[in-house]
Design a protein around this motif. Structure first.
Motif, short mmCIF file in Angstrom:
data_model
loop_
_atom_site.label_atom_id
_atom_site.label_comp_id
_atom_site.label_asym_id
_atom_site.label_seq_id
_atom_site.Cartn_x
_atom_site.Cartn_y
_atom_site.Cartn_z
N SER A 53 0.81 -1.22 0.00
CA SER A 53 0.00 0.00 0.00
C SER A 53 0.84 1.27 0.00
O SER A 53 0.32 2.34 -0.30
CB SER A 53 -0.93 0.00 1.21
OG SER A 53 -0.20 0.08 2.41
N LEU A 54 2.12 1.19 0.34
CA LEU A 54 2.96 2.40 0.33
C LEU A 54 3.76 2.55 -0.97
O LEU A 54 4.30 3.63 -1.24
CB LEU A 54 3.95 2.38 1.50
CG LEU A 54 3.38 2.43 2.92
CD1 LEU A 54 4.51 2.59 3.92
CD2 LEU A 54 2.39 3.58 3.06
N LEU B 248 6.89 0.25 14.90
CA LEU B 248 7.29 0.62 13.54
C LEU B 248 6.12 0.50 12.59
O LEU B 248 5.92 1.34 11.71
CB LEU B 248 8.44 -0.29 13.10
CG LEU B 248 8.96 -0.05 11.69
CD1 LEU B 248 9.50 1.37 11.53
CD2 LEU B 248 10.04 -1.07 11.34
N GLY B 249 5.31 -0.55 12.77
CA GLY B 249 4.17 -0.76 11.88
C GLY B 249 3.16 0.38 11.95
O GLY B 249 2.51 0.70 10.97
N ALA B 250 3.05 1.00 13.13
CA ALA B 250 2.16 2.16 13.28
C ALA B 250 2.75 3.38 12.59
O ALA B 250 2.06 4.09 11.87
CB ALA B 250 1.90 2.43 14.76
N LEU C 74 4.86 3.51 10.14
CA LEU C 74 4.86 3.35 8.68
C LEU C 74 3.47 3.63 8.11
O LEU C 74 3.34 4.30 7.09
CB LEU C 74 5.32 1.94 8.30
CG LEU C 74 6.81 1.68 8.47
CD1 LEU C 74 7.12 0.20 8.26
CD2 LEU C 74 7.64 2.54 7.52
N PHE C 75 2.43 3.12 8.78
CA PHE C 75 1.08 3.41 8.29
C PHE C 75 0.82 4.91 8.31
O PHE C 75 0.09 5.44 7.47
CB PHE C 75 0.03 2.68 9.13
CG PHE C 75 -1.36 2.81 8.55
CD1 PHE C 75 -1.80 1.95 7.56
CD2 PHE C 75 -2.20 3.83 8.97
CE1 PHE C 75 -3.06 2.10 7.00
CE2 PHE C 75 -3.46 3.99 8.41
CZ PHE C 75 -3.89 3.12 7.43
N ARG D 182 1.17 6.80 5.06
CA ARG D 182 0.03 6.77 4.14
C ARG D 182 -1.07 7.72 4.61
O ARG D 182 -1.64 8.48 3.82
CB ARG D 182 -0.50 5.32 4.11
CG ARG D 182 -1.66 5.11 3.21
CD ARG D 182 -1.76 3.65 2.80
NE ARG D 182 -2.97 3.44 2.04
CZ ARG D 182 -4.10 2.92 2.54
NH1 ARG D 182 -4.13 2.54 3.80
NH2 ARG D 182 -5.15 2.77 1.79
N ALA D 183 -1.34 7.68 5.91
CA ALA D 183 -2.41 8.54 6.44
C ALA D 183 -2.06 10.00 6.23
O ALA D 183 -2.92 10.81 5.87
CB ALA D 183 -2.63 8.22 7.91
N ALA D 184 -0.80 10.36 6.46
CA ALA D 184 -0.41 11.77 6.32
C ALA D 184 -0.55 12.24 4.88
O ALA D 184 -0.93 13.38 4.62
CB ALA D 184 1.03 11.95 6.81
N LEU E 91 -2.76 10.90 2.67
CA LEU E 91 -4.20 10.95 2.41
C LEU E 91 -4.84 12.21 3.00
O LEU E 91 -5.75 12.77 2.41
CB LEU E 91 -4.89 9.71 3.01
CG LEU E 91 -4.77 8.41 2.22
CD1 LEU E 91 -5.34 7.25 3.02
CD2 LEU E 91 -5.48 8.53 0.88
N LEU E 92 -4.34 12.64 4.15
CA LEU E 92 -4.93 13.80 4.82
C LEU E 92 -4.28 15.11 4.39
O LEU E 92 -4.57 16.17 4.93
CB LEU E 92 -4.84 13.63 6.34
CG LEU E 92 -5.59 12.43 6.92
CD1 LEU E 92 -5.42 12.36 8.43
CD2 LEU E 92 -7.07 12.49 6.56
N ARG F 66 -1.21 16.08 4.75
CA ARG F 66 -0.18 16.60 5.66
C ARG F 66 1.22 16.38 5.12
O ARG F 66 2.19 16.95 5.65
CB ARG F 66 -0.29 15.88 7.02
CG ARG F 66 -1.52 16.24 7.79
CD ARG F 66 -1.37 17.62 8.38
NE ARG F 66 -2.49 17.95 9.24
CZ ARG F 66 -2.60 19.12 9.85
NH1 ARG F 66 -1.65 20.03 9.70
NH2 ARG F 66 -3.63 19.38 10.61
#
Lengths: 295, 295
Positions: free
Chosen positions: A179-180, A207-209, A211-212, A215-217, A219-220, A222
């Motif tokens: 997904s990245l 680390l898994g948080a 890295l996600f 993607r969120a940043a 999408l938003l 940022r």
């Protein structure tokens, strides 16, 4: 094999994907140097004599001492692992001779401890060589960033313990698929996005948080997508360094090429450590030179 | 679209790779259920009307309420994100109508906070539905393991905050390519290797170090290669859970299928937490049923 009776020899830092070969004189000086993609992964089984012959055409008909993945299951011959703590003299004593090719393969180093298993092939020469040449103190924390970064604790000039962190490989996997992948096309260089990533990776719960969060940043809105690769690289490197430094941020001696060396030095500084950069070519040749004196 | 004038409707949990569709009656009971691989990734742009028609052939000519990645950029229509904290009523109020298809798409949830950005689509319905149905308390820590695991903190029955951890995706990437791929063919199930991995992942200085340890342990003969997948899965899950639980190990409500639910329950117990498992189908339908009452 050595018809010129030259006291020179060829030292090879033979990794999985890269090979760095040096003609070294009796005083340990580098007279010539070749760096190419002829890594152990690219040499077919049985192909080593021909590959060495080609190298000797370029550097001279000299004895060879080779370290790294060439001495692994995916290389030429599997040499044993020596259990840490180790010295260059101990590595010399456990080296494997391939007499027909006038070649010496140095062993790897292993750690088989309650806190975890670990292995390395090649980095031990650079770290011990840096100590032998006085480029790092005999008691030091050495970082060799890469596909599988090594963090080596030197004590009394020996490798006391070490840890591998598969930072470079995780980044390559994330860039290749998943997904990245679409977001990680951009450049990775020291800058705001990289530093933000380092801070996020160091502070993250996992680390898994973190890295996600890349993607969120994006999408938003940022994080500009062009900065996402630098940010994600920072996350991975920040998590690695924070884990290794812990609360006792001191001096870290970085043995690396310019690109990775600059990224790690920046990140170590940001996380409260002091980074000292050491030339990896000099360190490796110093290590092989000290080792061959014990052969 | 609803010629039978039935009060029933179709609720769809429409993820990236999986689709779970339910015929629900006016009391919120599940009358029929379809689960398949018709995820948002597999439906072409413009293909949704035909796909919905096929679903109505199976479940009845009923109104549809769909949550999840169907409402994302890679789905049918991109619905907005609502910023946490959120309730089911707020999600209903921000839902997107596709009138021509008698379909309602629920929005996603975002977190845009100093400690990091995050997004989700679909898991919010399960978590809030579990609370609405009394399956979890109004103040609870909810874990939804998966490709991008969600850890949702409920407060007063609302989603107060949450974090995504890309555990499942990292495992898939490691299994697909790179230096561990060859080792990770084996099964993943609760057992000694999984538990050892959980402990190692929770205690590790960094995830990248613990993952490399899988390879080293196999090379040194400490870990049978057939157990390496279970061990590496344990490392990833252990690192995730340790990061989320921190020092305050309490009760975690797991909304998951049987396989992942069993792994996470085992790991949470091992790391000092108490795991309560909640049926994900019941939770999702309870969430949609409460939401549609507010439409």
């Amino acid at each position: 094999m050595n018809p010129t009776a030259s006291p020179d020899y060829i030292a090879i830092d033979w990794g999985t994907s890269r090979r760095r070969a040096y003609r070294v004189d009796a005083a340990g000086r580098i007279l010539a140097r070749i760096e190419d993609d002829c890594g152990a992964r690219s040499v077919a089984a049985g192909g080593y004599p021909a590959v060495l012959a080609g190298l000797r055409d370029a550097l001279g008909p000299l004895p060879v001492i080779a370290a790294g993945m060439v001495g692994s299951q995916l290389g030429w011959q599997s040499t044993p692992y020596l259990s840490a703590p180790v010295t260059l003299a101990a590595l010399a004593g456990a080296a494997t001779r391939v007499t027909a090719e006038d070649c010496t393969l140095t062993p790897g180093v292993s750690l088989d401890a309650a806190e975890g298993c670990d292995v390395m092939r090649g980095e031990e020469i650079q770290a011990l060589g840096a100590a032998a040449a006085g480029l790092v103190p005999p008691d030091a924390l050495v970082c060799q960033p890469g596909t599988h970064s090594k963090w080596i604790t030197l004590a009394d000039g020996r490798i006391a313990t070490f840890r591998s962190v598969m930072t470079g490989e995780l980044f390559a996997l994330l860039r290749g698929d998943g997904s990245l992948a679409m977001l990680l096309d951009g450049p990775v260089a020291v800058g705001v996005a990289f530093r933000d990533g380092v801070s996020a990776g160091a502070a993250a719960r996992s680390l898994g948080a973190a890295l996600f969060g890349t993607r969120a940043a994006v999408l938003l809105g940022r994080l500009p997508v062009g900065n996402a690769a630098a940010y994600a690289s920072g996350v991975l490197i920040g998590a690695e360094i924070a884990g290794e430094l812990g609360d006792a941020a001191g001096t870290v001696y970085i043995i690396a090429d310019d690109r990775l060396g600059a990224l790690y030095a920046e990140a170590i500084g940001l996380l409260g450590g002091a980074a000292v950069r050491v030339d990896s070519h000099t360190a490796f040749v110093a290590g092989i030179h000290a080792l061959q004196a014990s052969l």
